[in-house]
Design a protein around this motif. Structure first.
Motif, mmCIF file in Angstrom:
data_model
loop_
_atom_site.group_PDB
_atom_site.id
_atom_site.type_symbol
_atom_site.label_atom_id
_atom_site.label_comp_id
_atom_site.label_asym_id
_atom_site.label_seq_id
_atom_site.Cartn_x
_atom_site.Cartn_y
_atom_site.Cartn_z
ATOM 1 N N ALA A 1 0.836 -1.205 0.000
ATOM 2 C CA ALA A 1 0.000 0.000 0.000
ATOM 3 C C ALA A 1 0.867 1.250 0.000
ATOM 4 O O ALA A 1 2.048 1.210 0.347
ATOM 5 C CB ALA A 1 -0.913 0.018 1.233
ATOM 6 N N ILE B 1 0.494 5.135 1.615
ATOM 7 C CA ILE B 1 -0.290 5.929 2.569
ATOM 8 C C ILE B 1 0.265 7.346 2.562
ATOM 9 O O ILE B 1 1.463 7.547 2.766
ATOM 10 C CB ILE B 1 -0.220 5.308 3.975
ATOM 11 C CG1 ILE B 1 -0.824 3.887 3.943
ATOM 12 C CG2 ILE B 1 -0.943 6.180 4.998
ATOM 13 C CD1 ILE B 1 -0.596 3.092 5.228
ATOM 14 N N SER C 1 2.419 4.898 -6.945
ATOM 15 C CA SER C 1 1.542 3.752 -6.716
ATOM 16 C C SER C 1 1.607 2.786 -7.888
ATOM 17 O O SER C 1 1.760 1.565 -7.708
ATOM 18 C CB SER C 1 0.100 4.240 -6.501
ATOM 19 O OG SER C 1 -0.776 3.148 -6.289
ATOM 20 N N LEU D 1 0.710 -1.181 -7.716
ATOM 21 C CA LEU D 1 -0.573 -0.900 -7.078
ATOM 22 C C LEU D 1 -1.461 -0.132 -8.065
ATOM 23 O O LEU D 1 -1.040 0.153 -9.182
ATOM 24 C CB LEU D 1 -0.325 -0.087 -5.800
ATOM 25 C CG LEU D 1 0.582 -0.762 -4.763
ATOM 26 C CD1 LEU D 1 0.946 0.217 -3.649
ATOM 27 C CD2 LEU D 1 -0.087 -2.006 -4.187
ATOM 28 N N VAL E 1 -4.275 7.008 -6.319
ATOM 29 C CA VAL E 1 -4.457 6.812 -4.880
ATOM 30 C C VAL E 1 -5.753 7.497 -4.442
ATOM 31 O O VAL E 1 -5.916 8.695 -4.654
ATOM 32 C CB VAL E 1 -3.268 7.401 -4.092
ATOM 33 C CG1 VAL E 1 -3.457 7.169 -2.598
ATOM 34 C CG2 VAL E 1 -1.957 6.780 -4.564
ATOM 35 N N GLN F 1 -10.648 -1.462 -1.004
ATOM 36 C CA GLN F 1 -9.968 -0.658 -2.027
ATOM 37 C C GLN F 1 -8.914 0.245 -1.404
ATOM 38 O O GLN F 1 -7.824 0.432 -1.963
ATOM 39 C CB GLN F 1 -10.992 0.174 -2.802
ATOM 40 C CG GLN F 1 -11.923 -0.654 -3.683
ATOM 41 C CD GLN F 1 -13.049 0.174 -4.265
ATOM 42 O OE1 GLN F 1 -13.805 0.817 -3.537
ATOM 43 N NE2 GLN F 1 -13.174 0.157 -5.581
ATOM 44 N N ALA G 1 -7.225 -0.415 1.116
ATOM 45 C CA ALA G 1 -6.157 -1.225 1.703
ATOM 46 C C ALA G 1 -4.875 -1.169 0.872
ATOM 47 O O ALA G 1 -3.787 -1.422 1.390
ATOM 48 C CB ALA G 1 -6.613 -2.671 1.845
ATOM 49 N N SER G 2 -4.984 -0.819 -0.421
ATOM 50 C CA SER G 2 -3.789 -0.745 -1.262
ATOM 51 C C SER G 2 -3.308 0.685 -1.472
ATOM 52 O O SER G 2 -2.296 0.904 -2.139
ATOM 53 C CB SER G 2 -4.061 -1.393 -2.625
ATOM 54 O OG SER G 2 -5.116 -0.723 -3.289
ATOM 55 N N GLY G 3 -4.006 1.645 -0.892
ATOM 56 C CA GLY G 3 -3.572 3.033 -1.021
ATOM 57 C C GLY G 3 -4.613 3.995 -0.529
ATOM 58 O O GLY G 3 -5.811 3.797 -0.765
ATOM 59 N N ILE H 1 0.289 -4.748 6.614
ATOM 60 C CA ILE H 1 0.079 -3.810 5.505
ATOM 61 C C ILE H 1 0.682 -2.454 5.845
ATOM 62 O O ILE H 1 1.415 -1.854 5.050
ATOM 63 C CB ILE H 1 -1.430 -3.666 5.182
ATOM 64 C CG1 ILE H 1 -1.950 -4.940 4.519
ATOM 65 C CG2 ILE H 1 -1.674 -2.451 4.284
ATOM 66 C CD1 ILE H 1 -3.455 -4.955 4.316
ATOM 67 N N ALA I 1 3.908 -0.731 4.127
ATOM 68 C CA ALA I 1 3.442 0.305 3.202
ATOM 69 C C ALA I 1 4.479 1.412 3.047
ATOM 70 O O ALA I 1 5.297 1.653 3.941
ATOM 71 C CB ALA I 1 2.125 0.896 3.700
#
Length: 349
Positions: free
Chosen positions: A27, A29, A79, A84, A88, A100, A102-104, A153, A157
């Motif tokens: 991810a 963030i 990303s 990913l 984002v 959704q 959870a990956s960014g 995660i 991340a």
């Protein structure tokens, strides 16, 4: 076996190596200001928005998402490079599920700063609240994925901070409150201290791979050139020196955190150098104009003023380093992202 067939077979069997860490990072963030706001300001009562044309006209579908550019941001390109999604999502956009996100996810808010007063000026989301959203996000992730997976995660991340510009170009150099209390050197120290605190807060919530972006040459954005009364149209060197002072102290502070936060990788990324190179050598990057933004006259228009001047917006976004009088164009963001992908990202991941 024919030689050419052997080569094809070996090529298929050998492991693939890329310049990115695609597949290693679950991810991205994001915390910060308009340089990384994916649309959170759409959902709060503020005039600092970019959810109308001509913003977003080069984004997928030509949609004005709230990003302060004609298209994608640095974080979107990062990303994608990490394997990913290609953009984002904004945390406050309720159309996205926690699966959704959870990956960014971006908690960023255009107009904010490290100084709490900066966010109050534009009625936007301060870094402290962005970190509070991060805490809520972590709890939602635990419910959706389980505690162990959620923690993994977040620990794996890429956490990125891009913030500080508004503290100087809006708060310190335009309004009288902070200069009445701090010298420029004192204010830089104060802001760097807030950056340090923000990283520590993210670490306490589980972040371990943290990238903190320095300031660009803020004296060279079109608005600063326009408002440079001593040399109209030229870069404001006082603003640039403030950025360099901040960057120097920020780099030192981020370096120290690596020895103070067990298990953390905290990396400073230099944005000043790459943007300065673009501004100084535009033709090397395929730009025609680095002194004006694409929107309107390109001298002062940003946010709502860009919407008022849509019919005067340039036709070729790619020829402009800046889309409005403050924010880079999508092409400039991609140049910055490529620099990060090929340098700091390799060290961090």
């Amino acid at each position: 076996m024919p030689y050419w067939l052997l080569i094809l077979l070996l090529n298929a069997l050998l492991p693939r190596h890329t310049t990115t860490a695609a597949g290693k990072v679950p991810a991205i963030i994001v915390f910060g200001d308009s340089t990384v706001d994916a649309g959170n300001n759409n959902y709060i009562p503020t005039l600092t928005k970019g959810n109308f044309p001509p913003y977003g006209r080069d984004f997928d579908g030509g949609v004005a998402t709230g990003r302060f550019s004609n298209g994608r941001l640095v974080t979107d390109f990062l990303s994608e490079a990490l394997g990913l999604p290609s953009s984002v999502p904004a945390y406050l956009d309720s159309s996205y599920t926690i699966d959704q996100l959870a990956s960014g996810v971006s908690f960023a808010s255009g107009g904010t700063g490290l100084d709490h007063l900066t966010s109050r000026i534009s009625s936007v989301i301060p870094i402290s609240r962005q970190l509070a959203y991060f805490r809520l996000y972590k709890e939602k992730l635990k419910l959706a994925k389980g505690e162990d997976v959620a923690n993994e995660i977040i620990a794996e991340a890429l956490c990125l901070f891009s913030v500080g510009t508004n503290d100087f170009i809006v708060n310190y150099f335009v309004l009288p409150l902070r200069p009445a209390v701090y010298t420029l050197a004192e204010y830089v120290t104060y802001i760097v201290g807030e950056a340090d605190s923000a990283v520590r807060a993210a670490y306490e919530l589980g972040a371990r791979k943290i990238l903190f972006a320095g300031l660009a040459p803020i004296g060279c954005v079109p608005f600063a050139r326009t408002m440079n009364h001593d040399a109209p149209g030229e870069c404001n060197e006082e603003r640039n020196q403030a950025a360099l002072m901040f960057n120097s102290q920020l780099m030192e502070a981020m370096g120290k955190l690596n020895s103070e936060l067990p298990g953390a990788k905290v990396v400073y990324t230099d944005i000043y150098g790459v943007v300065s190179s673009v501004v100084s050598n535009p033709s090397d990057y395929g730009f025609v104009n680095v002194a004006q933004g694409c929107c309107g006259t390109g001298l002062i228009e940003t946010t709502i003023l860009c919407g008022l001047s849509e019919r005067w917006t340039c036709q070729d976004d790619d020829a402009y380093a800046f889309f409005d009088s403050v924010h880079p164009s999508q092409r400039t963001y991609k140049i910055i992202a490529n620099k990060i992908i090929n340098t700091e990202l390799q060290t961090l991941l």
